[in-house]
Design an enzyme around this catalytic site. Structure first.
Site, PDB file in Angstrom:
ATOM      1  N   CYS A 130     -19.185   1.197   6.757  1.00  0.00           N
ATOM      2  CA  CYS A 130     -19.512   2.000   7.937  1.00  0.00           C
ATOM      3  C   CYS A 130     -20.858   1.644   8.548  1.00  0.00           C
ATOM      4  O   CYS A 130     -20.915   1.107   9.649  1.00  0.00           O
ATOM      5  CB  CYS A 130     -19.461   3.491   7.583  1.00  0.00           C
ATOM      6  SG  CYS A 130     -17.802   4.107   7.246  1.00  0.00           S
ATOM      7  N   ARG A 158     -17.629  -3.734   0.203  1.00  0.00           N
ATOM      8  CA  ARG A 158     -17.817  -4.264   1.551  1.00  0.00           C
ATOM      9  C   ARG A 158     -19.306  -4.254   1.893  1.00  0.00           C
ATOM     10  O   ARG A 158     -19.959  -3.224   1.830  1.00  0.00           O
ATOM     11  CB  ARG A 158     -17.041  -3.437   2.573  1.00  0.00           C
ATOM     12  CG  ARG A 158     -15.539  -3.600   2.508  1.00  0.00           C
ATOM     13  CD  ARG A 158     -14.841  -2.666   3.474  1.00  0.00           C
ATOM     14  NE  ARG A 158     -15.020  -1.268   3.102  1.00  0.00           N
ATOM     15  CZ  ARG A 158     -14.582  -0.232   3.835  1.00  0.00           C
ATOM     16  NH1 ARG A 158     -13.974  -0.456   4.986  1.00  0.00           N
ATOM     17  NH2 ARG A 158     -14.765   1.007   3.417  1.00  0.00           N
ATOM     18  N   LYS A 190     -22.378   1.783  -3.459  1.00  0.00           N
ATOM     19  CA  LYS A 190     -22.915   3.079  -3.854  1.00  0.00           C
ATOM     20  C   LYS A 190     -22.134   3.560  -5.069  1.00  0.00           C
ATOM     21  O   LYS A 190     -21.025   3.060  -5.352  1.00  0.00           O
ATOM     22  CB  LYS A 190     -22.810   4.090  -2.712  1.00  0.00           C
ATOM     23  CG  LYS A 190     -21.374   4.440  -2.321  1.00  0.00           C
ATOM     24  CD  LYS A 190     -21.326   5.524  -1.254  1.00  0.00           C
ATOM     25  CE  LYS A 190     -21.743   6.861  -1.802  1.00  0.00           C
ATOM     26  NZ  LYS A 190     -21.595   7.961  -0.812  1.00  0.00           N
ATOM     27  N   THR A 241     -13.711   5.533  14.079  1.00  0.00           N
ATOM     28  CA  THR A 241     -14.984   5.366  14.783  1.00  0.00           C
ATOM     29  C   THR A 241     -14.810   4.264  15.816  1.00  0.00           C
ATOM     30  O   THR A 241     -14.585   3.105  15.464  1.00  0.00           O
ATOM     31  CB  THR A 241     -16.106   5.006  13.792  1.00  0.00           C
ATOM     32  OG1 THR A 241     -16.174   6.016  12.775  1.00  0.00           O
ATOM     33  CG2 THR A 241     -17.442   4.905  14.499  1.00  0.00           C
ATOM     34  N   LYS A 269       0.836  -1.207   0.000  1.00  0.00           N
ATOM     35  CA  LYS A 269       0.000   0.000   0.000  1.00  0.00           C
ATOM     36  C   LYS A 269       0.870   1.257   0.000  1.00  0.00           C
ATOM     37  O   LYS A 269       0.606   2.218  -0.733  1.00  0.00           O
ATOM     38  CB  LYS A 269      -0.918  -0.013   1.220  1.00  0.00           C
ATOM     39  CG  LYS A 269      -1.948   1.095   1.252  1.00  0.00           C
ATOM     40  CD  LYS A 269      -2.735   1.068   2.563  1.00  0.00           C
ATOM     41  CE  LYS A 269      -3.494  -0.229   2.749  1.00  0.00           C
ATOM     42  NZ  LYS A 269      -4.251  -0.264   4.019  1.00  0.00           N
ATOM     43  N   GLY A 315     -25.155  -0.418   2.652  1.00  0.00           N
ATOM     44  CA  GLY A 315     -24.027  -1.341   2.751  1.00  0.00           C
ATOM     45  C   GLY A 315     -22.772  -0.548   3.022  1.00  0.00           C
ATOM     46  O   GLY A 315     -22.822   0.535   3.603  1.00  0.00           O
ATOM     47  N   LEU A 331     -34.107   9.300   2.017  1.00  0.00           N
ATOM     48  CA  LEU A 331     -35.440   8.702   1.949  1.00  0.00           C
ATOM     49  C   LEU A 331     -35.651   8.041   0.588  1.00  0.00           C
ATOM     50  O   LEU A 331     -36.739   8.119   0.021  1.00  0.00           O
ATOM     51  CB  LEU A 331     -36.526   9.762   2.185  1.00  0.00           C
ATOM     52  CG  LEU A 331     -36.843  10.124   3.635  1.00  0.00           C
ATOM     53  CD1 LEU A 331     -37.987  11.133   3.686  1.00  0.00           C
ATOM     54  CD2 LEU A 331     -37.203   8.887   4.459  1.00  0.00           C
ATOM     55  N   PHE A 371     -16.331  12.569   9.020  1.00  0.00           N
ATOM     56  CA  PHE A 371     -17.690  12.488   8.480  1.00  0.00           C
ATOM     57  C   PHE A 371     -17.647  12.338   6.965  1.00  0.00           C
ATOM     58  O   PHE A 371     -18.334  13.051   6.228  1.00  0.00           O
ATOM     59  CB  PHE A 371     -18.491  13.734   8.876  1.00  0.00           C
ATOM     60  CG  PHE A 371     -18.520  13.991  10.356  1.00  0.00           C
ATOM     61  CD1 PHE A 371     -19.250  13.178  11.199  1.00  0.00           C
ATOM     62  CD2 PHE A 371     -17.799  15.035  10.906  1.00  0.00           C
ATOM     63  CE1 PHE A 371     -19.274  13.399  12.569  1.00  0.00           C
ATOM     64  CE2 PHE A 371     -17.812  15.275  12.273  1.00  0.00           C
ATOM     65  CZ  PHE A 371     -18.554  14.460  13.106  1.00  0.00           C
TER      66      PHE A 371
END
Length: 435
Positions: free
Chosen positions: A263, A333, A326, A120, A35, A260, A253, A148
């Site tokens: 997080c 994941r 997304k 987190t 990496k 998914g 909404l 965030f």
């Protein structure tokens, strides 16, 4: 300022490059040499819009370097912890990487420096780590500064977020930490970004409670979709109507396959686990229903596919458009799209799967699927089309052209992102979510 970033995964790589973009001198550390080699060569190890550009710029400026040697962080004034907290077998957050990072950092930490957690973590972690840091290096201070980030907008959300939260101790050490972070984020603060200074437990709760709220909102509208389908209503119109209420809002909404990624699913499970440990598990009992509703959406799509294929899946050719959880990401994941594709394969379908960015990452998880290079390749000869990630490329598909490629004009719009009228006019049997 001289800054270190410990952990070069999704959060750390973006944060390090963004800090260099803001003019800071950054050393970024990770235990994975592959990496580090890729990042040092200017190659982002995952797809994130804008990251390759700021990474290239940062390397060219000399303001960033990547290393596996923790000793190189010595002398940095602020050390950001950006390592992962994956889900453990019990559902709780696995703190192995956070604990290891702090243990590896403290030999190179000096009085007057700040350890800034961004990961987190379960509430109570920061207090524990603060004591460890203070005992190992008197005069060093641990604070918490939650991230965030939205995947697909992570660079923007780092450089120009909608708010900053500083979790700091009381007294002079806390004020010194606030001053240091204000210097780190001076550009965004000068442009008016709000800043909230809170105690350590509050800062830890901000990110995970925000994710719990968003997950709940998504599962709520998906529950409404289940009712709408049997009642003959349209959940999209329903969401528009209730979304005009300022107390509710329209964002998050959108009925579909559910959430998914790395997080929301793990965070709501870790939050429940921590609440149980604290003896207040009943306060988050509703999150079990949120999780169950989310997973139920995947099964629903598989059942709908079986229905539209006449009850016989074996031997049918299914085109799956979308694998990432997304759009604008290659993250698979806990991806609902990839999960559905794999389930249909297990039922005997020949699944031709395509995603603009996530084919490589999806193949690592489910190599048994037939991955193709274009949407047209996936659509060719399909008995059923499933649109499972709302990439712009799929939103803009010409229904008439698609009809000329498939064997049977049947489509499941898993994200309610297609023009239903246009697809119906092109001869498709169209099924959306809650419509």
């Amino acid at each position: 300022m001289r800054i270190s970033v410990i952990g070069c995964g999704y959060l750390g790589a973006v944060h390090a490059a963004s800090m260099a973009k803001l003019g800071h001198e950054v050393v970024a550390v990770d235990v994975d040499p592959t990496k580090i080699e890729r990042l040092a060569a200017g190659e982002a190890p995952f797809f994130e819009p804008g990251l390759p550009e700021i990474l290239t710029e940062a390397l060219a400026s000399g303001r960033i370097r990547f290393t596996t040697d923790m000793a190189e962080v010595a002398g940095a004034r602020v050390h950001f912890l950006a390592v992962g907290t994956p889900q453990s077998p019990t559902g709780a957050a696995d703190m192995t990487y956070v604990d290891a990072a702090v243990a590896a950092l403290t030999p190179y930490l000096s009085a007057g420096e700040f350890v800034v957690g961004k990961s987190t973590v379960p509430v109570g972690t920061a207090a524990r780590l603060a004591a460890e840091v203070s005992e190992a290096v008197p005069g060093a201070t641990l604070v918490w500064n939650p991230e965030f980030l939205r995947e697909g907008f992570a660079v923007q959300d780092t450089i120009s977020p909608d708010r900053f939260v500083y979790g700091v101790p009381d007294g002079d050490a806390g004020q010194a930490a606030v001053d240091a972070l204000d210097e780190v984020y001076a550009e965004a603060l000068a442009s008016g970004t709000p800043r909230l200074v809170v105690n350590l437990p509050t800062a830890e709760l901000v990110k995970i409670s925000a994710n719990a709220f968003l997950a709940t909102k998504i599962s709520f509208i998906n529950s409404m979709a289940e009712i709408a389908e049997v009642a003959g209503a349209d959940v999209t119109a329903l969401a528009d109507a209730i979304g005009h209420d300022a107390r509710i809002g329209r964002k998050f909404l959108n009925a579909g396959l559910g959430f998914g990624g790395g997080c929301l699913p793990k965070d709501i499970r870790a939050f429940q686990a921590r609440a149980n440990e604290l003896g207040v598990g009943e306060s988050l009992a509703f999150l079990a229903d949120v999780d169950a509703t989310n997973l139920r959406r995947r099964a629903h799509v598989v059942e709908l596919a079986q229905e539209l294929l006449g009850g016989v899946v074996t031997g049918k050719r299914v085109a799956v458009l979308g694998l990432a959880f997304k759009p604008n990401s290659d993250d698979v994941r806990d991806s609902p799209a990839l999960d559905i594709a794999a389930r249909l394969h297990e039922l005997g379908a020949t699944v031709s799967a395509y995603d603009p960015e996530a084919v490589v990452t999806a193949r690592r998880v489910h190599s048994e699927l037939d991955f193709v290079e274009t949407a047209a390749d996936a659509l060719s000869g399909a008995d059923l089309v499933l649109v499972l990630t709302e990439w712009t490329e799929f939103r803009e598909l010409d229904a008439t052209t698609v009809a000329s490629l498939v064997s049977s004009p049947v489509v499941i719009d898993g994200r309610n992102c297609l023009d239903r009228d246009a697809w119906t006019a092109a001869g498709f049997t169209y099924r959306g979510m809650g419509r």
